[in-house]
Write a protein that holds these residues in place. Structure first.
Motif, mmCIF file in Angstrom:
data_model
loop_
_atom_site.group_PDB
_atom_site.id
_atom_site.type_symbol
_atom_site.label_atom_id
_atom_site.label_comp_id
_atom_site.label_asym_id
_atom_site.label_seq_id
_atom_site.Cartn_x
_atom_site.Cartn_y
_atom_site.Cartn_z
ATOM 1 N N LYS A 439 0.827 -1.199 0.000
ATOM 2 C CA LYS A 439 0.000 0.000 0.000
ATOM 3 C C LYS A 439 0.864 1.253 0.000
ATOM 4 C CE LYS A 439 -2.946 3.215 1.835
ATOM 5 N NZ LYS A 439 -2.604 4.517 2.436
ATOM 6 N N GLY A 440 1.977 1.219 0.731
ATOM 7 C CA GLY A 440 2.897 2.354 0.740
ATOM 8 C C GLY A 440 3.470 2.623 -0.643
ATOM 9 N N CYS A 441 3.850 1.560 -1.347
ATOM 10 C CA CYS A 441 4.380 1.724 -2.714
ATOM 11 C C CYS A 441 3.322 2.287 -3.651
ATOM 12 C CB CYS A 441 4.885 0.382 -3.237
ATOM 13 S SG CYS A 441 6.387 -0.216 -2.448
ATOM 14 N N LEU A 442 2.075 1.836 -3.485
ATOM 15 C CA LEU A 442 1.000 2.338 -4.341
ATOM 16 C C LEU A 442 0.674 3.798 -4.018
ATOM 17 C CD1 LEU A 442 -1.261 -0.829 -4.281
ATOM 18 C CD2 LEU A 442 -0.012 0.061 -6.249
ATOM 19 N N ALA A 443 0.752 4.168 -2.736
ATOM 20 C CA ALA A 443 0.555 5.569 -2.360
ATOM 21 C C ALA A 443 1.660 6.436 -2.971
ATOM 22 C CB ALA A 443 0.545 5.714 -0.846
ATOM 23 N N ALA A 444 2.895 5.922 -2.953
ATOM 24 C CA ALA A 444 4.011 6.643 -3.579
ATOM 25 C C ALA A 444 3.780 6.770 -5.076
ATOM 26 C CB ALA A 444 5.320 5.906 -3.294
ATOM 27 N N SER A 445 3.256 5.716 -5.686
ATOM 28 C CA SER A 445 2.959 5.753 -7.121
ATOM 29 C C SER A 445 1.908 6.812 -7.429
ATOM 30 C CB SER A 445 2.463 4.374 -7.590
ATOM 31 O OG SER A 445 2.090 4.411 -8.954
ATOM 32 N N PHE A 446 0.864 6.899 -6.586
ATOM 33 C CA PHE A 446 -0.163 7.926 -6.760
ATOM 34 C C PHE A 446 0.457 9.320 -6.671
ATOM 35 C CE2 PHE A 446 -4.378 5.682 -5.998
ATOM 36 C CZ PHE A 446 -4.923 6.170 -7.168
ATOM 37 N N ASN A 447 1.356 9.498 -5.693
ATOM 38 C CA ASN A 447 2.001 10.798 -5.509
ATOM 39 C C ASN A 447 2.793 11.193 -6.753
ATOM 40 O OD1 ASN A 447 2.168 12.720 -3.222
ATOM 41 N ND2 ASN A 447 4.363 12.534 -3.560
ATOM 42 N N CYS A 448 3.457 10.217 -7.331
ATOM 43 C CA CYS A 448 4.237 10.451 -8.544
ATOM 44 C C CYS A 448 3.313 10.687 -9.743
ATOM 45 C CB CYS A 448 5.155 9.252 -8.796
ATOM 46 S SG CYS A 448 6.363 9.490 -10.105
ATOM 47 N N CYS A 449 2.205 9.939 -9.795
ATOM 48 C CA CYS A 449 1.262 10.043 -10.914
ATOM 49 C C CYS A 449 0.798 11.467 -11.143
ATOM 50 C CB CYS A 449 0.031 9.171 -10.649
ATOM 51 S SG CYS A 449 0.206 7.436 -11.114
ATOM 52 N N TYR A 450 0.324 12.101 -10.074
ATOM 53 C CA TYR A 450 -0.251 13.435 -10.216
ATOM 54 C C TYR A 450 0.776 14.438 -10.722
ATOM 55 C CZ TYR A 450 -4.830 12.521 -8.198
ATOM 56 O OH TYR A 450 -6.102 12.077 -7.995
ATOM 57 N N LEU A 451 1.962 14.419 -10.137
ATOM 58 C CA LEU A 451 3.001 15.362 -10.553
ATOM 59 C C LEU A 451 3.496 15.052 -11.959
ATOM 60 C CD1 LEU A 451 4.881 17.700 -9.812
ATOM 61 C CD2 LEU A 451 6.484 16.008 -8.904
ATOM 62 N N TYR A 452 3.792 13.794 -12.210
ATOM 63 C CA TYR A 452 4.350 13.366 -13.488
ATOM 64 C C TYR A 452 3.396 13.665 -14.640
ATOM 65 C CZ TYR A 452 7.307 10.258 -16.378
ATOM 66 O OH TYR A 452 8.161 9.734 -17.321
ATOM 67 N N THR A 453 2.109 13.335 -14.460
ATOM 68 C CA THR A 453 1.125 13.563 -15.523
ATOM 69 C C THR A 453 0.947 15.048 -15.789
ATOM 70 O OG1 THR A 453 -0.027 11.544 -14.838
ATOM 71 C CG2 THR A 453 -1.230 13.058 -16.264
ATOM 72 N N GLY A 454 0.917 15.850 -14.723
ATOM 73 C CA GLY A 454 0.786 17.295 -14.897
ATOM 74 C C GLY A 454 1.959 17.893 -15.654
ATOM 75 N N GLU A 455 3.127 17.293 -15.517
ATOM 76 C CA GLU A 455 4.315 17.778 -16.232
ATOM 77 C C GLU A 455 4.347 17.290 -17.672
ATOM 78 O OE1 GLU A 455 7.535 18.145 -12.571
ATOM 79 O OE2 GLU A 455 7.464 16.307 -13.748
ATOM 80 N N LEU A 456 3.706 16.156 -17.939
ATOM 81 C CA LEU A 456 3.756 15.594 -19.288
ATOM 82 C C LEU A 456 2.760 16.258 -20.237
ATOM 83 C CD1 LEU A 456 4.145 11.792 -18.461
ATOM 84 C CD2 LEU A 456 5.785 13.208 -19.699
ATOM 85 N N TYR A 457 1.546 16.503 -19.767
ATOM 86 C CA TYR A 457 0.536 17.080 -20.656
ATOM 87 C C TYR A 457 0.701 18.594 -20.773
ATOM 88 C CZ TYR A 457 -2.166 12.786 -21.095
ATOM 89 O OH TYR A 457 -2.578 11.511 -21.398
ATOM 90 N N PRO A 458 0.546 19.140 -21.986
ATOM 91 C CA PRO A 458 0.663 20.592 -22.189
ATOM 92 C C PRO A 458 -0.527 21.333 -21.588
ATOM 93 C CG PRO A 458 0.050 19.495 -24.242
ATOM 94 C CD PRO A 458 0.367 18.413 -23.265
ATOM 95 N N THR A 459 -0.329 22.610 -21.286
ATOM 96 C CA THR A 459 -1.350 23.428 -20.616
ATOM 97 C C THR A 459 -2.680 23.425 -21.366
ATOM 98 O OG1 THR A 459 0.371 24.876 -19.728
ATOM 99 C CG2 THR A 459 -1.870 25.735 -19.759
ATOM 100 N N ILE A 460 -2.626 23.479 -22.674
ATOM 101 C CA ILE A 460 -3.832 23.638 -23.478
ATOM 102 C C ILE A 460 -4.784 22.456 -23.323
ATOM 103 C CG2 ILE A 460 -2.994 22.596 -25.616
ATOM 104 C CD1 ILE A 460 -4.970 25.890 -25.237
ATOM 105 N N ILE A 461 -4.269 21.277 -22.991
ATOM 106 C CA ILE A 461 -5.136 20.105 -22.766
ATOM 107 C C ILE A 461 -4.744 19.379 -21.471
ATOM 108 C CG2 ILE A 461 -5.725 19.692 -25.198
ATOM 109 C CD1 ILE A 461 -3.563 17.473 -25.165
#
Length: 550
Positions: A439-461
């Protein structure tokens, strides 16, 4: 000059950012309460068929149970059957009826719980299970309730993701706060299970709007250098929220009051959310430069840089974002997530990562009773493990990179879940420790998901992309409770599925580009040009190696 330079000019880490991020993070504390509310409002209390009407209530509870309820194959009182008539002769037996005596009574007629159930409510004063008798033939409705809630989260991700890219982050965040407050309040007073599910669906939709727009408003008002720290801080608010839920559930044992308690604060959040500033980056890219400049000047004033803010005008903003604004002609929708080769690969990989993370996370976190440990203690442990897990993932993202951190967290989580299948059920401590690690690893994955995805997708979409992957996550969360039902047929099957999915998606994450230290992309062309430059660089390197070998 780029938008990041304008942000530095008005103060990129000043009083505004501190107050802005703090006020946005406070509601996140109660987002965890709504996500994990099912663990406490749907606790299944010990239950047995109610005694026949002709059984005297002067008998001791254990005597009533003995003459009313037969034993199951494991030698324990059956939860869903009772004798067709009271077996008075069993009162003359010893204090307990053993398995041999159970076999001797197999020819006695049994029936379902025609007069309802009796519940042992020492743990909770009331739950949706005891109020609406979601036991025996209706026991699958417990999982259905959580699935309906996650269905709301899925629909909210689909609806609010696209709408916030079109109409703005702030207005959708305001609506989400109000929707959560109203739906949560109505769910607390629901007269039936179907009405309860309806308003929990609304809570799920609101949660998506809160999560998506909160993150975007945070990340679009802060500079690149503090993005990792701020993103992790937001994740810790969710962790603290899990611990707050335990405290509230411990002292509020009635499910209706607990639901109302975690919903009422959203009325306050709705009121102060009117202060939030719309993202100037989004305003500039959506042909609203006047409002973008106005917000930048307001930020400069709050940060004590009013003179620098007065220097900013529409011409300066348009010049700084000339390239980005020239690339934003036309409308954008979910199809743009798949329009170019690079976007297709990125979206497919992110979809797998989000789906499996959510699927395995809620598979572990939404059925705490199966561990045989006090539900308040196990919830505290599950919440507390996020603290070191997110410290590790933050350090890893900052020094090793986003991609290896994301893939590593998922693969390790999957391995721990699979190893848990080999541990005997009587080793509760070992099984719980492995589950906590997973569960700790999955929580860490969630934490990374939000930041990583926000950095990957451009502002317009960005919101459309965040909405899409969030929708994939909710598909996983919807399926997760239903997978638990397969344990009735093959006990080890849920663990195999929960463990295998993160490993496969961890391998799919290898195809994602690294974003460590990179500025936020604003247009799809930014992503494609970056991909082309990387391809050309690889080709040049390959050519040099070939020439050297020749």
């Amino acid at each position: 000059m780029a938008f990041g330079d304008l942000l530095d000019q008005v103060g990129s880490t000043g009083r505004f950012q501190i107050l802005h991020v703090t006020l946005l993070c406070i509601p996140v504390l109660l987002m965890a309460s709504h996500n994990l509310l099912q663990n406490f409002v749907a606790v299944v209390p010990p239950h047995f068929c109610s005694a026949h009407s002709n059984v005297s209530q002067s008998l001791r509870p254990e005597e009533i149970l003995r003459i009313t309820v037969p034993l199951d194959a494991k030698g324990k009182p059956h939860r869903c059957k009772r004798y067709a008539a009271p077996q008075w002769h069993l009162l003359n037996k010893n204090e307990t009826t053993d398995y041999w005596e159970y076999e001797q009574l197999e020819d006695v007629d049994v029936q379902g719980c025609k007069e309802g159930w009796s519940y042992n409510m020492t743990e909770r004063s009331s739950t949706i299970i005891s109020d609406w008798h979601l036991v025996c033939d209706l026991r699958s409705l417990k999982q259905m309730g959580q699935t309906v809630y996650m269905g709301g989260v899925l629909v909210g991700a689909f609806v609010f993701g696209g709408l916030s890219d079109r109409y703005g982050r702030r207005i959708l965040l305001l609506f989400s706060h109000l929707l959560m407050a109203v739906s949560g309040t109505c769910a607390a007073f629901a007269p039936s299970f179907s009405v309860f599910c309806l308003f929990r669906f609304g809570c799920g939709m609101a949660l998506s709007g809160l999560g998506l727009n909160t993150f975007s408003l945070i990340v679009e008002w802060i500079p690149t250098r503090v993005r990792t720290v701020v993103g992790t801080t937001t994740g810790y608010c969710y962790t603290v929220g899990q611990l707050i839920l335990v405290g509230l559930a411990y002292f509020i044992r009635d499910w209706r009051w607990l639901t109302l308690t975690v919903s009422l604060p959203f009325y306050i959040f709705f009121l102060y959310s009117w202060w939030f500033h719309e993202s100037s980056r989004w305003l500039a890219l959506n042909n609203k430069p006047e409002l973008a400049v106005k917000n930048l000047k307001s930020v400069a004033k709050i940060n004590g840089r009013q003179e620098e803010g007065e220097k900013i005008d529409i011409n300066m903003l348009q010049e700084s974002m000339k390239k980005e604004m020239s690339s934003t002609g036309g409308s954008y929708n979910a199809l743009d997530l798949f329009r170019t080769p690079r976007m297709r690969i990125m979206t497919a990989s992110l979809s797998a990562v989000w789906l499996s993370t959510s699927f395995a996370y809620y598979g572990l976190a939404m059925d705490l009773q199966k561990f045989g440990v006090d539900i308040y203690l196990i919830q505290v442990i599950f919440g507390a493990v996020d603290i070191p897990a997110k410290v590790v993932i933050t350090v890893s993202m900052s020094f090793i990179g986003r991609r290896p951190s994301q893939c590593g967290a998922l693969i390790i989580a999957g391995i721990t879940i699979l190893v848990n299948l080999l541990v005997p059920h009587d080793k509760e401590i070992v099984r719980t420790c492995l589950a906590v690690m997973g569960k700790g690893c999955l929580a860490a994955s969630f934490n990374c998901c939000y930041l990583y995805t926000g950095e990957l997708y451009p502002t317009i979409i960005r919101q459309t992309g965040m909405g899409w992957v969030s929708m994939m996550a909710r598909v996983g969360a919807m399926v997760a409770p239903m997978i638990l039902l397969t344990a009735d047929y093959i006990t080890w099957l849920p663990g195999l599925i929960y463990g295998g999915a993160p490993i496969l998606s961890g391998l799919a994450g290898i195809y994602l580009p690294e974003t460590l230290g990179s500025p936020l992309p604003d247009t799809i062309q930014d992503k494609q040009q970056k991909y082309i430059k990387k391809y050309i660089k690889c080709q040049q390197k390959h050519t040099k190696l070939t020439e050297r070998n020749v």
